[in-house]
Design an enzyme around this catalytic site. Structure first.
Site, short mmCIF file in Angstrom:
data_model
loop_
_atom_site.label_atom_id
_atom_site.label_comp_id
_atom_site.label_asym_id
_atom_site.label_seq_id
_atom_site.Cartn_x
_atom_site.Cartn_y
_atom_site.Cartn_z
N GLU A 30 0.84 -1.21 0.00
CA GLU A 30 0.00 0.00 0.00
C GLU A 30 0.87 1.26 0.00
OE1 GLU A 30 -1.58 1.76 3.41
OE2 GLU A 30 -0.88 0.23 4.78
N LYS A 163 -3.98 -1.81 15.07
CA LYS A 163 -3.30 -0.96 16.04
C LYS A 163 -4.07 -0.86 17.33
CE LYS A 163 -1.47 1.77 12.49
NZ LYS A 163 -2.58 1.32 11.67
N1 PSU Z 1 -1.21 0.84 9.24
C1 PSU Z 1 0.03 1.41 9.38
N2 PSU Z 1 0.22 2.67 8.89
C2 PSU Z 1 -0.77 3.32 8.22
C3 PSU Z 1 -2.04 2.69 8.06
C4 PSU Z 1 -2.21 1.46 8.59
O1 PSU Z 1 0.91 0.82 9.95
O2 PSU Z 1 -0.54 4.42 7.75
C5 PSU Z 1 -3.10 3.34 7.22
C6 PSU Z 1 -3.54 2.28 6.21
O3 PSU Z 1 -3.43 2.83 4.92
C7 PSU Z 1 -4.98 1.99 6.56
C8 PSU Z 1 -5.41 3.33 7.07
O4 PSU Z 1 -5.73 1.56 5.46
O5 PSU Z 1 -4.28 3.74 7.88
C9 PSU Z 1 -6.68 3.27 7.86
O6 PSU Z 1 -7.19 4.56 8.00
P1 PSU Z 1 -8.73 4.76 8.46
O7 PSU Z 1 -8.75 4.32 9.88
O8 PSU Z 1 -8.99 6.22 8.27
O9 PSU Z 1 -9.57 3.90 7.55
#
Ligand code: PSU
Ligand code: MN
Length: 309
Positions: A30, A163
């Protein structure tokens, strides 16, 4: 199995198209983790390193991002540099048609990356940590589109769980509701990203990458379109110090509250704050997590390719 599908909707790099057509292993990566999840200039080094880990293992990397309106499956050197250095928007699945109409660029989240990978026939995807249900979601309705996109994309995502800033049990419940299989790699302890465990257990553990490939085949044979989550904890001696982790996270939540951050800005805000507040220690662990996931994803892609040849 879709192999190297090329449509007007997105563009495969030559390298990725050739690997897919030949049934060779390919792993999607990603770009939001690069653009919004890691600070500059370490993010560019990391993007290059993740690709190099795969190439060294004989696997073709397919970093995914939208450049000038076109979703790209596989980036060249300049594309990798752009996602690390340009201020581009964080793009989820719903943003794709809008970026297309505007000819704009965007770094794809897990949701958008999994969706595009699935459409292109890339079956394995490595990230750091999956998005999920945010704390307080019963009031805010803030649940990452990563979960619903995974339920629509037949892609196996390797992640160190979700997380610890998220509501982990609620996320596991949603994955169950969406019928997304969750397997632990050699464990039934669901990891919480920086920490190797979360206190929550999952039903299934898998022993090796061949077994994961067989789960993928089973899913395909059933015609079940959902993706699969492979939860891959860091070895305990590499995890973040739990006491520091708990202390920094508490400060981060308070800061997000005080700053009134909401919606898609929450995850980047918390990650950036946590890196600062931990004096960069969370970043080193974050990078180890991503490397560990990229390596495992490479192994799964190799097993998948072998099973299908
Ligand atoms: N995990 C990481 N770093 C990140 C993300 C996830 O270690 O930057 C990012 C991913 O791109 C994931 C996004 O899809 O955060 C999720 O954001 P939200 O909670 O706004 O959907
Ligand atoms: Mn959200």
């Amino acid at each position: 199995m879709a192999r190297g599908i090329q449509t007007e909707a997105f563009r495969l790099s030559d390298e990725v198209a050739e690997a897919l057509a030949a049934g060779r292993p390919v792993v999607a990566l990603e770009s939001t983790i690069i653009s919004h999840g890691l600070p500059r200039p370490r993010n560019l080094e990391a993007a290059r390193e993740f690709e190099a880990i795969l190439r060294d293992a004989g696997v073709t990397p397919a970093t995914i991002a939208v450049l000038d309106g076109v979703p790209r499956i596989g980036l060249d050197d300049d594309g990798v540099r752009r996602i690390a250095e340009e201020d581009m928007t964080k793009a989820s699945v719903r943003d794709l048609p809008i970026l297309s109409a505007k000819g704009a660029s965007g770094a794809t989240t897990v949701a958008a990356t999994a969706y595009l990978a699935g459409r292109a026939g890339v079956r394995v995807f490595a990230t750091g940590g999956l998005g999920g249900v945010h704390r307080g979601a019963s009031d805010t309705f803030d649940e990452s589109a990563d979960l619903s996109a995974l339920a629509l994309s037949g892609v196996t995502v390797v992640s160190a769980g979700v997380k610890s800033v998220l509501d982990i049990p609620a996320t596991l419940e949603r994955l169950e509701t969406l019928s997304v299989p969750v397997v632990g790699y050699r464990t039934t302890d669901f990891p919480s990203f920086w920490l190797s465990t979360s206190g929550y257990t999952i039903d299934w553990s898998v022993d090796d990458t061949d077994e994961i490939a067989r789960v993928m085949r089973g899913q395909d044979l059933l015609g079940h379109g959902q993706g699969i989550v492979v939860a891959n904890p860091l070895p305990a001696d590499q995890q973040w110090d739990p006491e520091e982790h708990d202390r920094v996270l508490a400060t981060a939540f308070a800061a997000a509250d005080a700053a009134g951050v909401s919606g898609k800005a929450v995850t980047p805000f918390l990650l950036g704050f946590i890196v600062e507040e931990s004096g960069g220690r969370s970043l080193e662990v974050n990078l180890d997590i991503a490397r560990n996931n990229v390596r495992l994803a490479g192994g799964i892609a190799r097993s998948w390719s072998a099973l299908n040849s």
